[in-house]
Structures are given as C-alpha cells and as structure tokens.
Design a protein around this motif. Structure first.
Motif, PDB file in Angstrom:
ATOM      1  N   TRP A  55      14.733  40.793 -48.739  1.00 56.59           N
ATOM      2  CA  TRP A  55      15.650  41.250 -49.769  1.00 56.59           C
ATOM      3  C   TRP A  55      14.861  41.892 -50.895  1.00 56.59           C
ATOM      4  O   TRP A  55      13.947  41.273 -51.440  1.00 56.59           O
ATOM      5  N   HIS A  56      15.245  43.106 -51.233  1.00 57.87           N
ATOM      6  CA  HIS A  56      14.560  43.829 -52.291  1.00 57.87           C
ATOM      7  C   HIS A  56      15.487  44.044 -53.474  1.00 57.87           C
ATOM      8  O   HIS A  56      16.715  44.016 -53.333  1.00 57.87           O
ATOM      9  N   SER A  57      14.879  44.293 -54.618  1.00 58.53           N
ATOM     10  CA  SER A  57      15.666  44.670 -55.788  1.00 58.53           C
ATOM     11  C   SER A  57      15.137  45.983 -56.347  1.00 58.53           C
ATOM     12  O   SER A  57      14.000  46.401 -56.055  1.00 58.53           O
ATOM     13  N   CYS A  84      10.348  45.850 -57.482  1.00 59.28           N
ATOM     14  CA  CYS A  84      11.111  44.845 -56.742  1.00 59.28           C
ATOM     15  C   CYS A  84      10.741  43.486 -57.314  1.00 59.28           C
ATOM     16  O   CYS A  84       9.571  43.108 -57.313  1.00 59.28           O
ATOM     17  N   ILE A 138      11.266  40.677 -56.105  1.00 58.00           N
ATOM     18  CA  ILE A 138      10.851  39.721 -55.070  1.00 58.00           C
ATOM     19  C   ILE A 138       9.428  40.033 -54.606  1.00 58.00           C
ATOM     20  O   ILE A 138       8.664  39.120 -54.293  1.00 58.00           O
ATOM     21  N   HIS A 139       9.121  41.334 -54.543  1.00 55.33           N
ATOM     22  CA  HIS A 139       7.811  41.786 -54.066  1.00 55.33           C
ATOM     23  C   HIS A 139       7.272  42.778 -55.094  1.00 55.33           C
ATOM     24  O   HIS A 139       7.374  43.995 -54.916  1.00 55.33           O
ATOM     25  N   MET A 148       5.884  46.433 -55.093  1.00 52.68           N
ATOM     26  CA  MET A 148       6.740  47.587 -54.766  1.00 52.68           C
ATOM     27  C   MET A 148       7.199  48.247 -56.071  1.00 52.68           C
ATOM     28  O   MET A 148       7.836  47.597 -56.900  1.00 52.68           O
TER      29      MET A 148
HETATM   30 CU    CU Z   1      11.146  43.677 -52.238  1.00 49.68          CU
END
Ligand code: CU
Length: 519
Positions: free
Chosen positions: A444-446, A504, A506-507, A510
C-alpha cells in the motif's frame, strides 16, 4: 480479504471471552499451588524459544525473568498490515504475577532491526480469558508496545494476575519500510513471580484500563493537519471537529468500582508531544498525569527516536464509581501533518484499594520518568544530504494518463528516475493508481505532500509531511484497515500553480513530483 480475516479473528477471540463468562476480577488473592516447571513452549507454525533467568534483586524473592519470542513472522516486501497471532503465543506455564513487561523485535541474526527498515507499529497482547474493561467486547488488552518501546512497570507490591489457563493472543502491525522481505521475531520479556512463591501472597492485583482517543475502533487513528489547532499544537479530540460523528465520546471511561490507580504510561506517534489523563467528577476536572514524549531525535518531534514518561511508584490516585477517566493527546502541528496518529494510555487500577490520594485536594500530576533512553535502532536519522535530483530542474510534460504506481515506483514523475514531471492545468486533478496494492498480502502506497525539493536522504526523521499545502491519499489499497478501500486517488483541484513534491508514508524512499500550470 485481510480486513475480514482480522475482524473474524477478533470476533472469535471475543467469543472465547463470552464463553468463559469472564470479566473476573484480577484482584483476588494468590491461587492454589500450581504444577512445577515455569515455562511452556508452544508448538505450531509460530515456534517460540524461551529462557529463564533470575530477575534482578529489586523484585520479590523468587521472581523469574522470562524471555519469549513469537515468530518467525514472514514480513513481506513493504508490509504494513494488521495481523493476529494464529494459535497460541508463548506464555508462562504456571500461575503467578507479571511484575514487569517489555517488548522488542529481533532479526534472524539476533540484532534489533533499524526503525527505518522494519518497525513495530504496534503490538497488543490480549488475554481472551477476560473481557476488556473499557471495551468489553474485546479481549482484555493487558500490554501494548509501539516503536517507543515503553516498559510496563508495576509499583512494588502490585502485579497483573496470570493464570496458566489464560488464553493469550497478539494483535500486531509490523511495518516494513523497504521492498525486501525478512523474517522477524516479536520478543517480550516478563519479570514473573510464580504463585507458589511465598512472596506472591503479598502481591495486590491490578487490572488494565485501556484509554484511547479512538477506543474500540478497529484502527484507532486520527489525522493531525499542519497548521491546525492553536500555537503550533493540536489536541485530540478537544480541537477536532465532530471527532466521534455525533456518537458518544470514545476517549472517556466511567469508573465501575471504587479503587486506586497505581500507574500509567502513554503511546503516541512521531509528532506527538504528550498524552494527558484527566478525572472528571461533579463537573470538576483534575489533571492526573501527563505522559510526555522525550525526543532524542536531533531534528525534534518528528521521528520514533522518542521515549515516553510513565508515572512514578508513589503515584496513587483514589477513584470512585461514576468518576470519568478521560484521555487527550497533543501533537506538534507547526512543522508537519501527522496522518494515522494515535493517543493511548493504559492505566493500572487496583479494585477496592483505598490508599490513593484525592486528586481534588492533593496535587498528583507530578512529572514521571522514562523507562529507557535513546535506542541504537533509531540512529539513522536521514535528512542531511541531497541524494536525489532537485525537481525544479526536471523537464515537464503534460500528463495524458493516470500515474501508475508499480514495484515501489511512481510511474511518472518519480524523482529517483529523474524523468519528466507530469503537469496538469490549474483546476484539473492528477490521478494515481496503485498497481502494487494486490501484490502479496498487499503493498500500500500513499501520495503525501512534502516540502519541495524533498530530495534528502531517507531516515527516521526524513521525509515528513511538511508541505505548506498538505495533501495525503491515505494508504491506497482495498484490503481493509489501514487501507482507504480504493487504489486510485486524485490530487485536490484547488492547488495553485507550482511544483509539488510528495513521498510515500509507508515507504519513504519513494518520492515524486508534479506541476500545476496556470490555465
Ligand atoms: Cu509505498
């Protein structure tokens, strides 16, 4: 499907509670002698190893230090899901008292993973043999840890009653900030006094009173938006608009019997400043404790390099049936937005005890103490060197289609690839689609606004959602909480012309950019 599984899991656990007709008091005296031997190893897919060593001398004679491990958990690339332990998790083999509890993570090589690689978003230890005090359809939530890794300590003479027949489960969220999967163990250490020890007869039982600004929610979070609140801080729920959508407040619990509060400590997320405990009685309000976030982070209140204060052993507050215990949580809103934030205090209460101070006549809200200092897993702060191009130097190309997110890359405008920045005309949205969402258990990305050029080295303190015009897509996915239920998202249509950068959440390695051009 993941959401369904989680809910079924919870209902199943709650069903166990109902079947036991539980909500028994944790306050009764020590049990009859238990079988000898101290620790159970649990067979099954989640193996465990345990070790027993004597507790340090500050504990009553006979106290053991027990080390448990749950795992290995096969953490998937980019994982950020809410999971329940399947089957039993390791726990003491005999009746007794838990006098202290602490949690951590470890890798296969025995080291603690750096927080910018994999971190424990939360772990909640559940006792399915008792109903939760403040949300009785849940199993009893008796211990929790997030990445701030606060230790639960009982004042001398108090403990949490444990029965060998208690059914434990673990609700956990492991956040993998990278595209590389890894096996991880969730570890927990107990200082445990077997009921057969003579010193056990002196222990007074306490029960956990879980206070949460979003108590009972499947994913108890709220957003803090940069610039909200007053004087650079935002207090939830006090300063939120209709936080409970007209329903009764979730941050309050009516005390169900007379007793004494003996200790508490808070949980919050980066950006959080303090959790506060209040007691309301007859229209009067007393402040009982501020669990304060002490940031070791050089950049300030922006990372997990933080510890929370907990009450001192002398803190004892008398409460009466009908009193209201209330929690609020305060975040910094001057530097950034903080999405999916939490505010939790677990308060320990001894039922029936009568030796507490009256908070309306005695000042009880003294400063607390930290249960640990800076932790080495928080050493990689980031934010110093520019490791990516400056987007303002990148070429611009009119967007002709949505931006597809795949394999941890934004399809157009990813700053790491140094390619064209997609542009849209003022008033037009730019749409993103997360093609990674269904991969594995869900990636899941934001799309979360960060201040341009947002090109410094990734670490626990960078990037943050610090753009002056905030926007955030939420976690794009359809697998239930914490996802938003869809994989596409469009930028706000009221963005003024300019260059925008995002990351992102979550990551955070990115990063992307786009341009809004004047019509
Ligand atoms: Cu992400």
């Amino acid at each position: 499907m993941r959401r369904t599984a989680a809910i079924i899991g919870l209902v199943a656990i709650a069903g166990v509670v109902a079947a036991c007709g539980a909500n028994e008091s944790a306050n009764d005296s020590a049990d009859a002698p238990a079988p000898s031997g101290s620790v159970a190893t649990t067979p099954g897919t989640t193996g465990s190893t345990v070790a027993i060593t004597p507790a340090d001398a500050s504990f009553p004679k006979g106290t053991e230090h027990l080390h448990f491990e749950f795992g290995p958990v096969d953490v998937q690339p980019g994982q950020n899901s809410i999971e329940f332990s399947k089957g039993a998790i390791p726990k003491p083999a005999v009746d007794g008292w838990i006098l202290r509890m602490a949690a951590n993570l470890r890798r296969a090589d025995g080291t603690v993973p750096p927080v910018d690689v994999i971190h424990l978003h939360h772990g909640v230890w559940l006792n399915a043999s008792r109903a939760d005090t403040t949300f009785p359809s849940f199993p009893e939530r008796f211990f929790a840890a997030g990445e701030e890794k606060t230790t639960t300590e009982f004042p001398p003479g108090y403990g949490y009653r444990y029965r060998a027949t208690d059914k434990w489960a673990l609700n956990y969220m492991l956040h993998n900030l990278t595209p590389e999967g890894e096996k991880i163990w969730i570890t927990y250490d107990l200082d445990f006094l077997p009921a057969t020890e003579a010193t056990a007869a002196q222990i007074v039982g306490a029960r956990p009173v879980w206070l949460d600004v979003q108590n009972g929610s499947g994913y108890p979070v709220f957003d803090v938006i940069k610039g909200s609140g007053t004087n650079g801080t935002f207090t939830y729920p006090d300063q939120a608009t209709d936080p409970y959508h007209g329903a009764p407040p979730k941050n309050v619990w009516a005390v169900d019997t007379d007793g004494v509060l003996i200790g508490t400590g808070g949980h919050l997320h980066p950006g959080g400043l303090h959790d506060d405990l209040f007691l309301d009685r007859n229209g009067q309000s007393a402040h009982l404790f501020e669990s304060e976030a002490k940031y070791f982070e050089p950049a300030g209140a922006v990372s997990w390099d933080v510890a929370m204060t907990v009450t001192n052993p002398t803190w004892k507050v008398a409460v009466h049936k009908g009193d209201l215990l209330r929690i609020s949580t305060t975040y910094d809103s001057s530097r950034a937005s903080w999405y999916e934030s939490m505010g939790i205090l677990v308060v320990w209460m001894a039922n029936g005890a009568a030796d507490g101070a009256d908070p309306f006549t005695t000042k009880v809200d003294e400063p607390g103490h930290l249960t640990h200092g800076h932790l080495p897993e928080n050493d990689h702060h980031g934010g110093n060197d520019a490791t990516l191009p400056d987007v303002t130097a990148l070429p611009i190309k009119a967007a002709t289609s949505p931006v597809h997110i795949a394999s941890f890359f934004y399809g157009e405008g990813d700053i790491r690839t140094g390619g064209d920045l997609p542009s849209v005309k003022e008033g037009q949205p730019l749409t993103f689609i997360n093609d990674d969402s269904p991969v594995g258990p869900g990636i899941w990305h934001s799309i979360t606004a960060c201040k341009a050029p947002c090109n410094l080295e990734t670490g626990i303190a960078y990037p943050i959602a610090d753009a002056d015009i905030p926007f955030d897509s939420g976690q794009l996915g359809t697998q239930g909480v914490p996802t938003v239920g869809h994989i596409d998202w469009s930028t706000p249509t009221d963005l003024p012309p300019g260059t925008y950068t995002y990351f992102c959440r979550i990551h955070p390695f990115m990063r992307g950019g786009f341009v809004v051009v004047a019509d």
